[in-house]
Design a protein around this motif. Structure first.
Motif, PDB file in Angstrom:
ATOM      1  N   ARG A 109       0.829  -1.103   0.131  1.00 40.92           N
ATOM      2  CA  ARG A 109       0.223   0.030  -0.092  1.00 40.92           C
ATOM      3  C   ARG A 109       0.894   1.043   0.026  1.00 40.92           C
ATOM      4  NH1 ARG A 109      -1.729   3.612   3.631  1.00 40.92           N
ATOM      5  NH2 ARG A 109      -3.735   4.604   3.612  1.00 40.92           N
ATOM      6  N   GLY A 166       0.972   7.416   0.886  1.00 43.19           N
ATOM      7  CA  GLY A 166       0.183   8.773   0.895  1.00 43.19           C
ATOM      8  C   GLY A 166       0.711   9.389  -0.327  1.00 43.19           C
ATOM      9  N   ARG A 219      -2.907  12.246  -8.245  1.00 37.12           N
ATOM     10  CA  ARG A 219      -4.036  11.881  -7.099  1.00 37.12           C
ATOM     11  C   ARG A 219      -4.810  12.981  -6.476  1.00 37.12           C
ATOM     12  NH1 ARG A 219      -1.296   7.373  -3.363  1.00 37.12           N
ATOM     13  NH2 ARG A 219      -3.468   7.209  -2.818  1.00 37.12           N
ATOM     14  N   THR A 222      -7.403   7.187  -9.224  1.00 33.69           N
ATOM     15  CA  THR A 222      -8.353   6.452  -8.449  1.00 33.69           C
ATOM     16  C   THR A 222      -7.863   5.221  -7.687  1.00 33.69           C
ATOM     17  OG1 THR A 222      -9.443   5.099 -10.086  1.00 33.69           O
ATOM     18  CG2 THR A 222      -9.878   7.153 -10.018  1.00 33.69           C
ATOM     19  N   THR A 223      -8.798   4.869  -6.974  1.00 34.54           N
ATOM     20  CA  THR A 223      -8.231   3.407  -6.173  1.00 34.54           C
ATOM     21  C   THR A 223      -8.045   2.226  -7.142  1.00 34.54           C
ATOM     22  OG1 THR A 223     -10.595   2.830  -6.030  1.00 34.54           O
ATOM     23  CG2 THR A 223      -9.487   3.908  -4.324  1.00 34.54           C
ATOM     24  N   GLU A 225      -5.977   7.612   0.210  1.00 32.91           N
ATOM     25  CA  GLU A 225      -6.120   8.181   1.620  1.00 32.91           C
ATOM     26  C   GLU A 225      -7.399   8.784   1.631  1.00 32.91           C
ATOM     27  OE1 GLU A 225      -3.818   8.746  -0.589  1.00 32.91           O
ATOM     28  OE2 GLU A 225      -1.919   8.234  -0.117  1.00 32.91           O
ATOM     29  N   SER A 226      -7.850   8.882   2.902  1.00 29.11           N
ATOM     30  CA  SER A 226      -8.933   9.668   3.444  1.00 29.11           C
ATOM     31  C   SER A 226      -8.567  10.971   3.563  1.00 29.11           C
ATOM     32  CB  SER A 226      -9.464   9.415   4.817  1.00 29.11           C
ATOM     33  OG  SER A 226      -8.448   9.467   5.936  1.00 29.11           O
ATOM     34  N   PRO A 227      -9.213  12.270   3.453  1.00 28.66           N
ATOM     35  CA  PRO A 227      -8.812  13.696   3.751  1.00 28.66           C
ATOM     36  C   PRO A 227      -7.962  13.760   4.803  1.00 28.66           C
ATOM     37  CG  PRO A 227     -11.273  13.590   2.961  1.00 28.66           C
ATOM     38  CD  PRO A 227     -10.885  12.139   3.275  1.00 28.66           C
ATOM     39  N   ALA A 228      -8.190  13.066   5.852  1.00 30.39           N
ATOM     40  CA  ALA A 228      -7.450  13.224   7.112  1.00 30.39           C
ATOM     41  C   ALA A 228      -5.701  12.679   6.822  1.00 30.39           C
ATOM     42  CB  ALA A 228      -8.117  12.458   8.449  1.00 30.39           C
ATOM     43  N   GLU A 229      -5.725  11.542   6.182  1.00 32.25           N
ATOM     44  CA  GLU A 229      -4.608  11.267   5.771  1.00 32.25           C
ATOM     45  C   GLU A 229      -3.770  12.011   4.982  1.00 32.25           C
ATOM     46  OE1 GLU A 229      -4.748   6.334   6.135  1.00 32.25           O
ATOM     47  OE2 GLU A 229      -6.080   7.368   4.488  1.00 32.25           O
ATOM     48  N   GLN A 230      -4.358  12.654   4.019  1.00 32.41           N
ATOM     49  CA  GLN A 230      -3.926  13.647   3.065  1.00 32.41           C
ATOM     50  C   GLN A 230      -3.411  14.670   3.975  1.00 32.41           C
ATOM     51  OE1 GLN A 230      -6.050  14.464  -0.652  1.00 32.41           O
ATOM     52  NE2 GLN A 230      -7.044  12.610  -0.303  1.00 32.41           N
ATOM     53  N   ASP A 281     -10.591  20.166  -3.787  1.00 29.63           N
ATOM     54  CA  ASP A 281     -11.103  20.335  -2.276  1.00 29.63           C
ATOM     55  C   ASP A 281     -10.415  21.629  -1.500  1.00 29.63           C
ATOM     56  OD1 ASP A 281     -11.817  20.027   0.522  1.00 29.63           O
ATOM     57  OD2 ASP A 281     -11.234  17.798   0.216  1.00 29.63           O
TER      58      ASP A 281
END
Length: 238
Positions: A8, A11, A33, A39-40, A47-52, A87
């Motif tokens: 994986r 990020g 990305r 995309t996946t 990653e989620s927004p928090a991970e980004q 975003d």
């Protein structure tokens, strides 16, 4: 190459940082990305927004130890990501991450971010400019304070003016003292105290007088060493 764990990618942000530092050709993928072009299906484990956001914070921290030659490609990728990012939360984080990468491109991005359609991004640009703290930052922040229609952005501009530590910001902060919003007045007082080193309390009227020159600056505090030196000179003078 970028770091992998159990197949994986950690990020896009970490990939961006490590790619820039190592000259990795995966930088384009990292930017793709954030643009939403990957995309996946292309990169498993997106990653989620928090991970980004956490990854962008890592990039921001890298500015403290990266060599000057390494900062240019990182800054360039941050600018590209900002320009294509959809975003606003991520755009704001990109602006903050670029603070320590003092390149012409990063400076231009912060300038443009003051005109971003999202107020949170404009506020982030104010914060970043406050950390830069040069005369151009003071000028841009003064413009944001005078011209932005969002009160939160204007409050961020006032706080950032104080953070610059530049006495050139006093005039703009004096204008903020005339604002009818008590929160704006309070923020301007705190910024003026930080820049000037004066302590006139929280009375906005006192600070208005100071800005107009009606209250002279106080003498700088005398250090203990200087007091002792003066005492010796007085005691042993004939």
């Amino acid at each position: 190459m970028g770091r992998f764990a159990s197949g994986r990618v950690y990020g896009w942000g970490l990939l961006l940082a490590t790619a820039a530092l190592a000259g990795c050709t995966s930088m384009d993928l990292a930017v793709a990305r954030i643009k939403g072009e990957a995309t996946t299906d292309v990169v498993p484990g997106v990653e989620s927004p928090a991970e980004q956001l956490a990854a962008l914070e890592t990039i921001r921290e890298k500015a403290g130890w990266a060599d000057p030659a390494e900062k240019e490609p990182i800054a360039a990728q941050l600018v590209a990501a900002y320009d294509e990012g959809s975003d606003p939360m991520i755009r704001a984080a990109i602006v903050r991450a670029a603070t320590g990468y003092q390149t012409a491109g990063a400076a231009d991005m912060m300038h443009r971010a003051l005109g971003d359609p999202d107020a949170s991004v404009r506020a982030a640009a104010c914060e970043a400019l406050g950390r830069r703290g040069d005369a151009e930052a003071v000028r841009l922040l003064g413009g944001a304070l005078a011209g932005d229609v969002d009160s939160d952005v204007r409050l961020a501009a006032v706080a950032a003016l104080g953070q610059t530590g530049d006495r050139g910001a006093i005039s703009a902060l004096g204008e903020a003292l005339e604002d009818a919003d008590p929160a704006m007045q309070y923020r301007a007082v705190q910024a003026l105290r930080r820049i000037t080193g004066e302590n006139l309390g929280n009375d906005a009227n006192q600070w208005r007088m100071y800005v107009r020159g009606e209250i002279p600056p106080s003498d700088p505090p005398v250090s203990i060493v200087e007091r002792f030196r003066r005492l010796l000179n007085t005691t042993f003078s004939f």
